[in-house]
Write a protein that holds these residues in place. Structure first.
Motif, mmCIF file in Angstrom:
data_model
loop_
_atom_site.group_PDB
_atom_site.id
_atom_site.type_symbol
_atom_site.label_atom_id
_atom_site.label_comp_id
_atom_site.label_asym_id
_atom_site.label_seq_id
_atom_site.Cartn_x
_atom_site.Cartn_y
_atom_site.Cartn_z
ATOM 1 N N HIS A 131 44.995 -3.850 10.603
ATOM 2 C CA HIS A 131 44.303 -3.123 11.665
ATOM 3 C C HIS A 131 42.981 -2.594 11.119
ATOM 4 O O HIS A 131 42.984 -1.822 10.163
ATOM 5 C CB HIS A 131 45.185 -1.928 12.050
ATOM 6 C CG HIS A 131 45.258 -1.702 13.493
ATOM 7 N ND1 HIS A 131 46.437 -1.635 14.191
ATOM 8 C CD2 HIS A 131 44.278 -1.501 14.420
ATOM 9 C CE1 HIS A 131 46.187 -1.416 15.454
ATOM 10 N NE2 HIS A 131 44.893 -1.334 15.621
ATOM 11 N N TYR A 132 41.862 -3.025 11.666
ATOM 12 C CA TYR A 132 40.575 -2.432 11.260
ATOM 13 C C TYR A 132 40.518 -1.008 11.814
ATOM 14 O O TYR A 132 41.030 -0.746 12.922
ATOM 15 C CB TYR A 132 39.404 -3.248 11.824
ATOM 16 C CG TYR A 132 39.175 -4.559 11.113
ATOM 17 C CD1 TYR A 132 38.477 -4.611 9.912
ATOM 18 C CD2 TYR A 132 39.648 -5.755 11.644
ATOM 19 C CE1 TYR A 132 38.258 -5.824 9.258
ATOM 20 C CE2 TYR A 132 39.442 -6.970 10.999
ATOM 21 C CZ TYR A 132 38.744 -6.995 9.808
ATOM 22 O OH TYR A 132 38.532 -8.190 9.160
ATOM 23 N N PRO A 133 39.863 -0.098 11.080
ATOM 24 C CA PRO A 133 39.776 1.276 11.569
ATOM 25 C C PRO A 133 39.102 1.322 12.943
ATOM 26 O O PRO A 133 38.165 0.563 13.194
ATOM 27 C CB PRO A 133 38.885 1.983 10.528
ATOM 28 C CG PRO A 133 38.886 1.098 9.339
ATOM 29 C CD PRO A 133 39.157 -0.283 9.804
ATOM 30 N N ASP A 134 39.580 2.160 13.787
ATOM 31 C CA ASP A 134 38.999 2.399 15.119
ATOM 32 C C ASP A 134 39.066 1.214 16.077
ATOM 33 O O ASP A 134 38.419 1.224 17.121
ATOM 34 C CB ASP A 134 37.523 2.870 15.013
ATOM 35 C CG ASP A 134 37.399 4.090 14.116
ATOM 36 O OD1 ASP A 134 38.325 4.939 14.157
ATOM 37 O OD2 ASP A 134 36.406 4.173 13.373
ATOM 38 N N GLU A 135 39.774 0.151 15.688
ATOM 39 C CA GLU A 135 39.929 -0.983 16.617
ATOM 40 C C GLU A 135 41.219 -0.790 17.426
ATOM 41 O O GLU A 135 42.235 -0.385 16.864
ATOM 42 C CB GLU A 135 40.015 -2.301 15.844
ATOM 43 C CG GLU A 135 38.702 -2.746 15.246
ATOM 44 C CD GLU A 135 37.683 -3.135 16.298
ATOM 45 O OE1 GLU A 135 38.029 -3.923 17.197
ATOM 46 O OE2 GLU A 135 36.549 -2.629 16.238
ATOM 47 N N PRO A 136 41.184 -1.071 18.713
ATOM 48 C CA PRO A 136 42.372 -0.832 19.520
ATOM 49 C C PRO A 136 43.536 -1.793 19.208
ATOM 50 O O PRO A 136 44.695 -1.422 19.311
ATOM 51 C CB PRO A 136 41.885 -1.048 20.959
ATOM 52 C CG PRO A 136 40.638 -1.854 20.840
ATOM 53 C CD PRO A 136 40.042 -1.549 19.498
ATOM 54 N N PRO A 157 45.453 -4.842 16.602
ATOM 55 C CA PRO A 157 45.475 -5.338 15.219
ATOM 56 C C PRO A 157 44.757 -6.684 15.124
ATOM 57 O O PRO A 157 44.842 -7.497 16.052
ATOM 58 C CB PRO A 157 46.975 -5.499 14.918
ATOM 59 C CG PRO A 157 47.648 -5.594 16.233
ATOM 60 C CD PRO A 157 46.794 -4.869 17.228
ATOM 61 N N ALA A 158 44.062 -6.900 14.015
ATOM 62 C CA ALA A 158 43.412 -8.205 13.804
ATOM 63 C C ALA A 158 44.462 -9.242 13.424
ATOM 64 O O ALA A 158 44.316 -10.431 13.722
ATOM 65 C CB ALA A 158 42.346 -8.091 12.720
ATOM 66 N N LEU A 159 45.525 -8.802 12.740
ATOM 67 C CA LEU A 159 46.645 -9.689 12.402
ATOM 68 C C LEU A 159 47.944 -8.968 12.742
ATOM 69 O O LEU A 159 48.067 -7.760 12.500
ATOM 70 C CB LEU A 159 46.637 -10.041 10.906
ATOM 71 C CG LEU A 159 45.446 -10.846 10.405
ATOM 72 C CD1 LEU A 159 45.492 -10.976 8.886
ATOM 73 C CD2 LEU A 159 45.390 -12.234 11.045
ATOM 74 N N ALA A 197 40.573 -19.543 18.239
ATOM 75 C CA ALA A 197 39.313 -19.142 18.858
ATOM 76 C C ALA A 197 38.617 -18.095 17.990
ATOM 77 O O ALA A 197 39.241 -17.478 17.128
ATOM 78 C CB ALA A 197 39.598 -18.576 20.243
ATOM 79 N N SER A 198 37.338 -17.913 18.236
ATOM 80 C CA SER A 198 36.586 -16.896 17.526
ATOM 81 C C SER A 198 37.235 -15.524 17.769
ATOM 82 O O SER A 198 37.630 -15.210 18.885
ATOM 83 C CB SER A 198 35.161 -16.930 18.074
ATOM 84 O OG SER A 198 34.365 -16.107 17.325
ATOM 85 N N GLY A 199 37.394 -14.756 16.696
ATOM 86 C CA GLY A 199 38.008 -13.427 16.830
ATOM 87 C C GLY A 199 39.526 -13.449 16.761
ATOM 88 O O GLY A 199 40.176 -12.426 16.920
ATOM 89 N N SER A 200 40.116 -14.625 16.460
ATOM 90 C CA SER A 200 41.582 -14.695 16.450
ATOM 91 C C SER A 200 42.192 -14.149 15.152
ATOM 92 O O SER A 200 43.391 -13.899 15.100
ATOM 93 C CB SER A 200 42.045 -16.136 16.685
ATOM 94 O OG SER A 200 41.478 -17.000 15.722
ATOM 95 N N GLY A 201 41.381 -14.005 14.096
ATOM 96 C CA GLY A 201 41.895 -13.403 12.867
ATOM 97 C C GLY A 201 41.830 -14.295 11.641
ATOM 98 O O GLY A 201 42.302 -13.921 10.569
ATOM 99 N N LYS A 202 41.197 -15.471 11.756
ATOM 100 C CA LYS A 202 41.171 -16.429 10.642
ATOM 101 C C LYS A 202 40.467 -15.837 9.410
ATOM 102 O O LYS A 202 40.957 -15.919 8.291
ATOM 103 C CB LYS A 202 40.449 -17.720 11.067
ATOM 104 C CG LYS A 202 41.023 -18.376 12.308
ATOM 105 C CD LYS A 202 40.271 -19.645 12.682
ATOM 106 C CE LYS A 202 38.826 -19.465 13.087
ATOM 107 N NZ LYS A 202 38.598 -18.649 14.289
ATOM 108 N N SER A 203 39.308 -15.250 9.672
ATOM 109 C CA SER A 203 38.514 -14.726 8.572
ATOM 110 C C SER A 203 39.221 -13.544 7.897
ATOM 111 O O SER A 203 39.258 -13.454 6.654
ATOM 112 C CB SER A 203 37.173 -14.283 9.159
ATOM 113 O OG SER A 203 36.314 -13.917 8.183
ATOM 114 N N THR A 204 39.813 -12.694 8.694
ATOM 115 C CA THR A 204 40.547 -11.549 8.143
ATOM 116 C C THR A 204 41.672 -12.049 7.251
ATOM 117 O O THR A 204 41.873 -11.552 6.140
ATOM 118 C CB THR A 204 41.114 -10.691 9.308
ATOM 119 O OG1 THR A 204 40.028 -10.297 10.143
ATOM 120 C CG2 THR A 204 41.850 -9.473 8.797
ATOM 121 N N LEU A 205 42.378 -13.056 7.707
ATOM 122 C CA LEU A 205 43.495 -13.600 6.938
ATOM 123 C C LEU A 205 43.013 -14.176 5.606
ATOM 124 O O LEU A 205 43.567 -13.885 4.545
ATOM 125 C CB LEU A 205 44.211 -14.673 7.772
ATOM 126 C CG LEU A 205 45.412 -15.340 7.131
ATOM 127 C CD1 LEU A 205 46.463 -14.325 6.734
ATOM 128 C CD2 LEU A 205 46.031 -16.358 8.090
#
Ligand code: ADP
Length: 270
Positions: A12-17, A19-21, A39-47
């Protein structure tokens, strides 16, 4: 034994409603070639970043990631730096030296290899990548595709076991992208390097990858061979995947993962 394992990872990134993963689990075996799609924003980069602690994002993390059966965040920094290489989208930001030859040996020098060993390895790598004509060039003179190849070569010189790539061809033209992906394939085949790549160029990657992991809004919704994934999506994918992929099924794969009407397009996980 899996080389990399993600167990119930949420982030969960801070202040994001949202979870990214969300509860992401998967295993990677040594020598696997895995494409992460979504899709863009689905969490690939975070992972991908969570698999490489030097670039891990800050936020609320839960779950476990193991590398070689050890918690990845406790991995010795030198081992992590050497064994897990990462390539990002923008080749500009990753090259640090003025000249191609300097760039190739920079990382090796920092790893403490002997001069003789470095010479031998650099010569091998120049041959492997066909970089002879570029060696004396300034890095700023190179095209985007050449920069990304030099970047890849300099990482390969560190003898990584795993290569993580976050849309490395996004800024390359189609010819350079194809060459780059072909090189990844050779690295995987000839050196056994494990590859995990987030990419939109599925047309080429689905013909090469052992597995496709599809992520939607932070969830792994499908983890199987590209063939199975495509079969699941398109009805007539029995034939050669490479010729099949530019069809609407692949467009569907790329674009329709933005869920519509709350329905997942893929419900079966094999
Ligand atoms: P992808 O790589 O699939 O495009 P990301 O991992 O970049 O997806 O993003 C996953 C989610 O996390 C998105 O909702 C995105 O907005 C959010 N996100 C990514 N980076 C940050 C950040 N630094 N701060 C806050 N939210 C972020």
């Amino acid at each position: 034994m899996a080389l990399l394992e993600s167990k119930n990872v949420s982030f969960h990134y801070p202040d994001e409603p949202h979870p990214a993963l969300d509860n992401v689990s998967f295993c990677v075996n040594e020598g696997d070639f895995i494409v992460l799609c979504g899709a863009s924003g689905s969490g690939k980069s975070t992972l991908l970043r969570l698999l490489k602690k030097e670039v891990s994002p800050h936020g609320r993390f839960s779950g476990d990631i193991y590398y070689n059966d050890q918690p990845i965040f406790k991995l010795d920094s030198e081992v992590a730096a050497k064994e897990l290489g990462i390539v990002f989208q923008d080749p500009e930001n990753q090259l640090v030296m003025d000249q191609v030859m300097e760039e190739l040996i920079f990382g090796m020098e920092n790893m403490g290899f002997s001069t003789e060993y470095m010479r031998k390895k650099v010569a091998e790598m120049i041959h492997f990548f066909g970089l002879d004509d570029l060696l004396e060039k300034k890095t700023y003179e190179l095209s985007g595709g050449q920069k990304q190849l030099v970047n890849l070569a300099s990482i390969l010189l560190l003898e990584p076991r795993v290569l993580l790539l976050d849309e490395p061809t996004a800024q390359l033209d189609p010819v350079a992208a194809k060459e780059f992906i072909g090189m990844l394939h050779r690295m995987n085949e000839e050196f056994g390097i494990t590859v995990i790549i987030a990419e939109h160029r599925l047309e080429e990657l689905f013909a090469l990858a052992d597995r496709a992991i599809i992520i939607d809004r932070g969830n792994v919704i499908y983890d199987s061979t590209p063939r199975n994934v495509t079969l699941q999506i398109g009805k007539n994918a029995e034939n050669n995947l490479y010729s099949y992929l530019p069809s609407p099924a692949i467009l569907y794969l790329e674009h329709s993962l933005n869920i519509q009407n709350g329905e997942l397009p893929l419900t079966v996980k094999e």
